[in-house]
Design a protein around this motif. Structure first.
Motif, short mmCIF file in Angstrom:
data_model
loop_
_atom_site.label_atom_id
_atom_site.label_comp_id
_atom_site.label_asym_id
_atom_site.label_seq_id
_atom_site.Cartn_x
_atom_site.Cartn_y
_atom_site.Cartn_z
N LEU A 148 38.14 60.31 56.49
CA LEU A 148 37.57 60.02 55.21
C LEU A 148 38.17 59.76 54.37
O LEU A 148 38.93 60.52 53.98
N VAL A 149 38.64 58.58 53.19
CA VAL A 149 39.25 58.11 52.41
C VAL A 149 38.17 57.67 51.39
O VAL A 149 37.12 57.50 51.23
N VAL A 150 38.49 58.65 50.54
CA VAL A 150 37.79 58.79 48.81
C VAL A 150 38.66 56.92 48.18
O VAL A 150 39.67 57.89 48.07
N VAL A 151 38.27 56.62 47.79
CA VAL A 151 37.74 54.88 46.39
C VAL A 151 38.86 55.16 45.12
O VAL A 151 37.03 56.06 45.21
N PRO A 152 39.05 54.24 44.48
CA PRO A 152 38.59 54.13 42.62
C PRO A 152 37.42 53.43 42.89
O PRO A 152 37.08 52.87 43.91
N PRO A 153 36.31 54.45 41.70
CA PRO A 153 34.59 52.86 42.21
C PRO A 153 35.31 51.84 41.36
O PRO A 153 34.27 51.43 40.94
N PHE A 154 36.58 51.99 40.28
CA PHE A 154 36.16 50.62 39.57
C PHE A 154 36.15 48.86 39.98
O PHE A 154 36.76 49.43 40.78
N HIS A 155 35.46 49.02 40.09
CA HIS A 155 34.62 46.87 39.82
C HIS A 155 34.79 46.76 41.27
O HIS A 155 34.93 45.95 41.60
N THR A 156 34.46 47.27 41.98
CA THR A 156 33.91 47.35 42.93
C THR A 156 32.44 46.54 43.52
O THR A 156 32.37 45.89 44.54
N SER A 157 31.69 46.78 42.61
CA SER A 157 30.62 46.02 42.49
C SER A 157 30.53 44.30 41.92
O SER A 157 30.03 43.69 41.09
N GLN A 158 32.14 44.01 41.22
CA GLN A 158 32.39 43.26 40.78
C GLN A 158 33.19 41.90 41.39
O GLN A 158 33.92 41.12 41.16
N THR A 159 34.15 42.72 42.51
CA THR A 159 35.26 42.17 43.10
C THR A 159 33.91 41.26 44.14
O THR A 159 33.37 42.05 45.03
N CYS A 160 34.78 40.57 44.47
CA CYS A 160 34.31 39.07 45.37
C CYS A 160 34.89 39.75 47.17
O CYS A 160 35.83 40.43 47.33
N GLY A 161 33.70 39.75 47.82
CA GLY A 161 34.27 39.92 48.37
C GLY A 161 34.63 39.32 50.44
O GLY A 161 34.84 40.03 51.67
N ASN A 162 34.85 38.11 49.98
CA ASN A 162 35.53 36.85 50.27
C ASN A 162 36.98 36.97 50.42
O ASN A 162 37.77 37.50 49.58
N PRO A 163 37.84 37.62 51.64
CA PRO A 163 39.37 37.30 51.75
C PRO A 163 40.31 36.88 51.28
O PRO A 163 41.00 37.03 50.47
N ALA A 164 39.08 35.37 51.05
CA ALA A 164 40.20 34.45 50.71
C ALA A 164 39.72 34.77 49.42
O ALA A 164 40.87 33.45 48.73
N CYS A 165 38.89 35.33 48.64
CA CYS A 165 39.36 35.35 47.24
C CYS A 165 39.34 36.28 46.43
O CYS A 165 40.52 36.23 45.78
N GLY A 166 38.75 37.19 46.50
CA GLY A 166 39.11 38.26 46.35
C GLY A 166 38.84 38.75 44.33
O GLY A 166 39.80 39.82 44.55
#
Length: 429
Positions: free
Chosen positions: A337-355
């Motif tokens: 289990l890895v807990v990551v910072p939650p900031f901007h997860t909903s505003q970051t593009c999921g396209n690996p070429a963009c991000g």
């Protein structure tokens, strides 16, 4: 040899045993409150820290002088004092989220703890067993699953559905080897209870109450309010038998709702731990997320009722309980289990070429994420789960709790760069 596994069973006491256990439950609650008040008084007056070993001697004297304390088994009283020690230790531990120990109200769930040496379990048949408790005798319980270890402690408790017996058992199970299964990111939400990055549809928690149950609960709450008002006006605040019956009926419905919610949570976390080798989740601060918007008299809040409804929806999905279960189930099934910072997860593009991070890609609380830079479109919750998985992979399972308060928006990545788009300079006039 500490307990590493818990088992909970439905208990069926006789009429006399039910009366005795109810009395013990109220005595245990009162003993906790008295012991806590004694510790607080000594610290405030003398700056003296009282512990369970010394309080046990006071308990022995009180058992001879007060009959209502003497009726409670001595082992149960000593366990209560040890539990108070743990509560203080958790409060003093800077890495623990527990607050200062509080008093237990009369409406608190009845609970009587026992050490493992004071109980004995015998199996009657495939479905039933008995546990021998001090000064009570043999208590029947439904053997829904094997205990599977050495009993280290036992707790008898009562909720809206009746009595239960819980065992803390030492099984000696070692953490499983890494299972080598694929990784995933998990986004916990409200509209979509859970969205896994490797899936195309969200997992929705079924309604915890039916339509008729919700109507019934609302009617009972209204009746309770009327009965309490009448009791304060005509009976000096004393609860009548009808009022206590109403409270019992409300407890049955709310317990049923909690059990259904817990059933969904256990099935979800078990499935995630078994079928994935790496699970990434957000480091959510549920207490901060569910703060009331009521404000103060001088500065009243806005949209208070709407915020209260949102808070109930967040708490109904139990993100903290899901994280707690994943923490121990991943060790059991060979995942991490890895807990990551939650900031901007909903505003970051999921396209690996963009991000790229841009709030314009997610306007309002809509279900659609549309990147304004590369045109990538996806469900907003699924897009967030993809970003959570990417952060979990980069972290590689290391401790990232030190980044929880970081305010920077730059997120390191492999082969690409994710950063908020700098605001465009205003044109000179």
């Amino acid at each position: 040899m500490k307990a590493d596994m818990g088992r909970r069973y439905r208990a069926y006491p006789t009429g006399d045993q039910d009366e005795v256990l109810t009395g013990w439950g109220h005595t245990a609650r009162a003993l906790w409150n008295v012991a806590l008040e004694q510790r607080v008084y000594l610290w405030e007056q003398r700056r003296y820290s009282l512990r369970a070993i010394e309080q046990s001697r006071h308990l022995t004297s009180a058992r001879h002088e007060l009959d209502w304390i003497g009726q409670l088994p001595a082992q149960a009283g000593q366990q209560i004092l040890r539990s108070l020690d743990r509560a203080y230790d958790n409060f003093w531990n800077p890495g623990h989220a527990a607050g200062f120990p509080t008093r237990k109200k009369r409406g608190h769930r009845l609970s009587i703890p026992f050490p493992g040496q004071a109980v004995e379990v015998r199996k009657l048949n495939r479905k039933w067993a008995e546990v021998r408790l001090p000064k009570l005798g043999w208590l029947r319980f439904r053997l829904s699953r094997a205990i599977g270890g050495t009993i280290r402690n036992a707790t008898v408790s009562r909720d809206g559905n009746g009595w239960h017996i819980s065992f803390g058992a030492h099984t000696g199970r070692k953490p499983d080897a890494p299972n080598g299964k694929p990784a995933c990111g998990v986004d916990f939400g409200v509209a979509a209870s859970v969205f896994v990055s490797t899936e195309t549809a969200p997992r929705l928690m079924p309604p915890t109450l039916t339509t008729n149950e919700r109507k019934r609960l609302k009617a009972l709450e209204q009746r309770k309010s009327r009965q309490i008002t009448y009791a304060k006006k005509h009976q000096g605040g004393k609860y009548s038998r009808r009022l206590r019956t109403t409270i019992t009926q409300i407890a049955k419905i709310t317990t049923r709702r909690a059990n259904r919610r817990q059933d969904f949570t256990h099935k979800l976390t078990t499935d995630l731990a078994k079928n994935h080798g790496l699970i990434g989740i957000e480091d959510l601060r549920v207490k901060n997320m569910t703060k009331s918007a009521k404000g103060t008299t001088e500065s009243p809040g806005k949209n208070v009722r709407a915020k209260a409804g949102l808070n109930r929806s967040i708490l109904d999905n139990t993100p903290g309980e899901r994280r707690r279960q994943l923490e121990y189930k991943t060790r059991m099934h060979g995942s991490a289990l890895v807990v990551v910072p939650p900031f901007h997860t909903s505003q970051t593009c999921g396209n690996p070429a963009c991000g790229k991070v841009d709030p314009e890609s997610r306007k309002g609380c809509g279900r659609l994420f549309a990147c304004v830079h590369c045109g990538h479109e996806d469900d907003a919750d699924h897009n967030a789960s993809v970003e959570i998985e990417a952060r979990a992979r980069r972290t590689g399972g290391s401790d990232i709790n030190s980044t929880r308060s970081t305010t920077t928006v730059r997120v390191p990545a492999t082969g690409r760069r994710r950063t908020r788009e700098a605001p465009k300079p205003a044109h000179a006039s």
